[in-house]
Design a protein around this motif. Structure first.
Motif, PDB file in Angstrom:
ATOM      1  N   LEU A   4       0.836  -1.197   0.000  1.00 41.39           N
ATOM      2  CA  LEU A   4       0.000   0.000   0.000  1.00 41.39           C
ATOM      3  C   LEU A   4       0.872   1.249   0.000  1.00 41.39           C
ATOM      4  N   PRO A   5       0.431   2.310  -0.685  1.00 43.77           N
ATOM      5  CA  PRO A   5       1.157   3.575  -0.623  1.00 43.77           C
ATOM      6  C   PRO A   5       1.243   4.078   0.819  1.00 43.77           C
ATOM      7  N   GLU A   6       2.302   4.836   1.104  1.00 48.13           N
ATOM      8  CA  GLU A   6       2.531   5.315   2.458  1.00 48.13           C
ATOM      9  C   GLU A   6       1.387   6.203   2.949  1.00 48.13           C
ATOM     10  N   LEU A   7       1.125   6.118   4.259  1.00 53.11           N
ATOM     11  CA  LEU A   7       0.191   7.042   4.889  1.00 53.11           C
ATOM     12  C   LEU A   7       0.876   8.382   5.128  1.00 53.11           C
ATOM     13  N   PRO A   8       0.105   9.443   5.304  1.00 54.80           N
ATOM     14  CA  PRO A   8       0.707  10.724   5.701  1.00 54.80           C
ATOM     15  C   PRO A   8       1.414  10.591   7.055  1.00 54.80           C
ATOM     16  N   THR A   9       2.227  11.571   7.375  1.00 59.65           N
ATOM     17  CA  THR A   9       2.957  11.549   8.648  1.00 59.65           C
ATOM     18  C   THR A   9       2.003  11.492   9.832  1.00 59.65           C
ATOM     19  N   THR A  10       0.917  12.253   9.759  1.00 54.65           N
ATOM     20  CA  THR A  10      -0.137  12.193  10.775  1.00 54.65           C
ATOM     21  C   THR A  10      -1.490  12.179  10.073  1.00 54.65           C
ATOM     22  N   LEU A  11      -2.484  11.662  10.783  1.00 57.69           N
ATOM     23  CA  LEU A  11      -3.858  11.645  10.289  1.00 57.69           C
ATOM     24  C   LEU A  11      -4.771  12.269  11.329  1.00 57.69           C
ATOM     25  N   PRO A  12      -5.850  12.941  10.894  1.00 56.54           N
ATOM     26  CA  PRO A  12      -6.804  13.471  11.866  1.00 56.54           C
ATOM     27  C   PRO A  12      -7.507  12.321  12.582  1.00 56.54           C
ATOM     28  N   LEU A  13      -7.726  12.483  13.872  1.00 56.33           N
ATOM     29  CA  LEU A  13      -8.395  11.439  14.637  1.00 56.33           C
ATOM     30  C   LEU A  13      -9.823  11.231  14.161  1.00 56.33           C
ATOM     31  N   PRO A  14     -10.287   9.978  14.121  1.00 60.53           N
ATOM     32  CA  PRO A  14     -11.715   9.740  13.854  1.00 60.53           C
ATOM     33  C   PRO A  14     -12.552  10.346  14.987  1.00 60.53           C
ATOM     34  N   GLU A  15     -13.520  11.153  14.637  1.00 62.75           N
ATOM     35  CA  GLU A  15     -14.396  11.758  15.638  1.00 62.75           C
ATOM     36  C   GLU A  15     -15.833  11.496  15.230  1.00 62.75           C
ATOM     37  N   LEU A  16     -16.491  10.569  15.927  1.00 65.01           N
ATOM     38  CA  LEU A  16     -17.889  10.263  15.657  1.00 65.01           C
ATOM     39  C   LEU A  16     -18.765  10.841  16.758  1.00 65.01           C
ATOM     40  N   GLN A  17     -19.867  11.440  16.349  1.00 60.21           N
ATOM     41  CA  GLN A  17     -20.824  11.981  17.306  1.00 60.21           C
ATOM     42  C   GLN A  17     -21.941  10.964  17.484  1.00 60.21           C
ATOM     43  N   PHE A  18     -22.034  10.389  18.693  1.00 56.16           N
ATOM     44  CA  PHE A  18     -23.092   9.429  18.991  1.00 56.16           C
ATOM     45  C   PHE A  18     -24.016  10.047  20.029  1.00 56.16           C
ATOM     46  N   PRO A  19     -25.342  10.089  19.750  1.00 59.89           N
ATOM     47  CA  PRO A  19     -26.254  10.863  20.606  1.00 59.89           C
ATOM     48  C   PRO A  19     -26.515  10.258  21.977  1.00 59.89           C
ATOM     49  N   VAL A  20     -26.115   9.023  22.204  1.00 60.07           N
ATOM     50  CA  VAL A  20     -26.311   8.386  23.507  1.00 60.07           C
ATOM     51  C   VAL A  20     -24.987   8.392  24.256  1.00 60.07           C
ATOM     52  N   PRO A  21     -24.948   8.901  25.483  1.00 55.85           N
ATOM     53  CA  PRO A  21     -23.681   8.931  26.222  1.00 55.85           C
ATOM     54  C   PRO A  21     -23.217   7.532  26.590  1.00 55.85           C
ATOM     55  N   SER A  22     -21.913   7.352  26.623  1.00 54.51           N
ATOM     56  CA  SER A  22     -21.330   6.074  27.019  1.00 54.51           C
ATOM     57  C   SER A  22     -21.255   5.998  28.536  1.00 54.51           C
ATOM     58  N   VAL A  23     -21.751   4.906  29.086  1.00 58.54           N
ATOM     59  CA  VAL A  23     -21.672   4.684  30.536  1.00 58.54           C
ATOM     60  C   VAL A  23     -20.927   3.371  30.786  1.00 58.54           C
ATOM     61  N   ILE A  24     -20.440   3.198  31.992  1.00 52.28           N
ATOM     62  CA  ILE A  24     -19.625   2.038  32.342  1.00 52.28           C
ATOM     63  C   ILE A  24     -20.351   1.204  33.388  1.00 52.28           C
ATOM     64  N   HIS A  25     -20.264  -0.102  33.258  1.00 54.17           N
ATOM     65  CA  HIS A  25     -20.884  -1.019  34.215  1.00 54.17           C
ATOM     66  C   HIS A  25     -20.270  -0.816  35.605  1.00 54.17           C
ATOM     67  N   PRO A  26     -21.079  -0.894  36.667  1.00 53.39           N
ATOM     68  CA  PRO A  26     -20.535  -0.725  38.025  1.00 53.39           C
ATOM     69  C   PRO A  26     -19.436  -1.727  38.366  1.00 53.39           C
ATOM     70  N   GLY A  27     -19.422  -2.879  37.690  1.00 59.11           N
ATOM     71  CA  GLY A  27     -18.403  -3.884  37.973  1.00 59.11           C
ATOM     72  C   GLY A  27     -17.145  -3.739  37.150  1.00 59.11           C
ATOM     73  N   ALA A  28     -16.958  -2.610  36.504  1.00 59.87           N
ATOM     74  CA  ALA A  28     -15.825  -2.430  35.581  1.00 59.87           C
ATOM     75  C   ALA A  28     -14.473  -2.599  36.262  1.00 59.87           C
ATOM     76  N   ASP A  29     -14.349  -2.154  37.521  1.00 65.53           N
ATOM     77  CA  ASP A  29     -13.046  -2.203  38.196  1.00 65.53           C
ATOM     78  C   ASP A  29     -12.581  -3.623  38.465  1.00 65.53           C
ATOM     79  N   ARG A  30     -13.518  -4.574  38.531  1.00 65.46           N
ATOM     80  CA  ARG A  30     -13.162  -5.959  38.866  1.00 65.46           C
ATOM     81  C   ARG A  30     -13.111  -6.878  37.655  1.00 65.46           C
ATOM     82  N   ILE A  31     -13.668  -6.453  36.535  1.00 65.64           N
ATOM     83  CA  ILE A  31     -13.907  -7.397  35.444  1.00 65.64           C
ATOM     84  C   ILE A  31     -12.626  -7.874  34.772  1.00 65.64           C
TER      85      ILE A  31
END
Length: 338
Positions: A4-31
């Motif tokens: 494949l041809p070379e990528l640029p030195t840097t690329l813009p970060l993917p930024e997706l707007q999702f209308p539902v906020p991301s939440v974490i399970h209460p058991g995340a620290d132990r999983i």
């Protein structure tokens, strides 16, 4: 072998707007610890390199992000982790094609509808047998559904493995890639896990309107993964990536291909919610009572949670943030909202 041809030195970060906020399970620290113990007990991590990669990938964090309301997070995390491990073994050309086909057959043999399976003979099949025992209250309909989705994911993973090994056979084109990516991602199995403990009634689960929702969810998941894994896939000269397919089929620059893939993913997010509303509009035709419809609403909430968590995890995961080879513009690195 393609180069494949070379990528640029840097690329813009993917930024997706999702209308539902991301939440974490209460058991995340132990999983993470619980999941590592499960995988170790089943000898999935006997190799030191495998154990290190497993910890680095943060599979437990993935499930905590994608199943924030799970009644049993450890069960959902174990299912997801095994799917990732199987996919990695097949994707990374480990073993012969015959050995991979045998593995697929042995895994599927551990997923009979009525739980009468042969004795497992290797770590991955023992893990699958253990997972099936973890969901004893799920209906035969659900068991048939998840087995069917796993069979399809395995078939597409084996096909993709062949395409990676023989890139000279050519690219089948954008539409073929989109169709195959939906299945190869294994998303449908992960979405089945949302129904653990509260299944959608079969008349709705099997409906075309529900299928539309799930296919868009698979598009979002697979394409967002492709956005973040572009530098890694490029480093491996791997053409099985939406951005690469767009670049090779349409020409232009890498930045333009990345922007097109991002736009496609944003449109899929919008249509996911439209598809959910289409299903809600059809309620009078399904003959469901309030309790059954409540189960459906919980499921739709779970789908949105799953997508929000997946998008967040792709942005956070160590699987994609390897600064030795990834040209993302680190100064722009912003995570989705809490």
């Amino acid at each position: 072998m393609i180069t494949l041809p070379e990528l640029p030195t840097t690329l813009p970060l993917p930024e997706l707007q999702f209308p539902v906020p991301s939440v974490i399970h209460p058991g995340a620290d132990r999983i993470e610890e619980q999941l590592a113990r499960w995988a170790t007990d089943l000898h999935l991590l006997d190799d030191e390199c495998a154990a290190r990669r497993f910890a680095h990938a943060q599979f437990g964090r993935f499930s905590a992000s994608c199943h924030p309301r799970a009644a049993d997070l450890e069960v959902a995390a174990a299912w997801n982790a095994l799917m990732w491990l199987v996919n990695d073994v097949i994707d990374e050309q480990q073993g012969s094609d015959e050995a991979m086909l045998d593995l697929a057959h042995d895994l599927l043999a551990q997923m009979p509808i009525y739980l009468h399976a042969p004795r497992p003979t290797q770590p991955m099949t023992r893990a699958m047998a253990d997972l099936c025992r973890m969901a004893p209250t799920q209906s035969p309909h659900w068991r048939a559904q998840i087995a069917s989705h796993f069979r399809t994911a395995l078939a597409c993973a084996l096909q993709t493995r062949h395409h990676r090994a023989h890139p000279e056979e050519g690219n089948a084109g954008l539409q073929a890639y989109i169709r195959r990516r939906r299945q190869h991602s294994g998303t449908q199995m992960s979405l089945d896990l949302i129904e653990l403990g509260h299944e959608v009634v079969p008349v709705i689960a099997d409906s075309d309107l529900n299928l539309d929702i799930r296919l868009q969810a698979a598009n979002i998941t697979g394409w967002d993964n492709d956005l973040w894994s572009l530098p890694k896939d490029h480093n491996n000269n791997d053409p099985v990536n939406l951005v690469v397919v767009l670049f090779l089929s349409r020409g232009g620059t890498w930045e333009q291909a990345l922007a097109t893939a991002t736009s496609m993913t944003e449109e899929a997010i919008s249509d996911f919610f439209t598809a959910c509303d289409d299903l809600r509009c059809a309620r009078p035709l399904y003959g469901t009572d309030d309790s059954e419809w409540g189960q459906l609403e919980d499921y739709l909430t779970g789908l949105a949670d799953w997508l929000a968590g997946t998008i967040r995890w792709h942005a956070e995961s160590n699987r994609f943030w390897d600064t030795a080879r990834i040209p993302w513009d680190q100064s722009e690195r912003l995570l989705p909202g809490p």
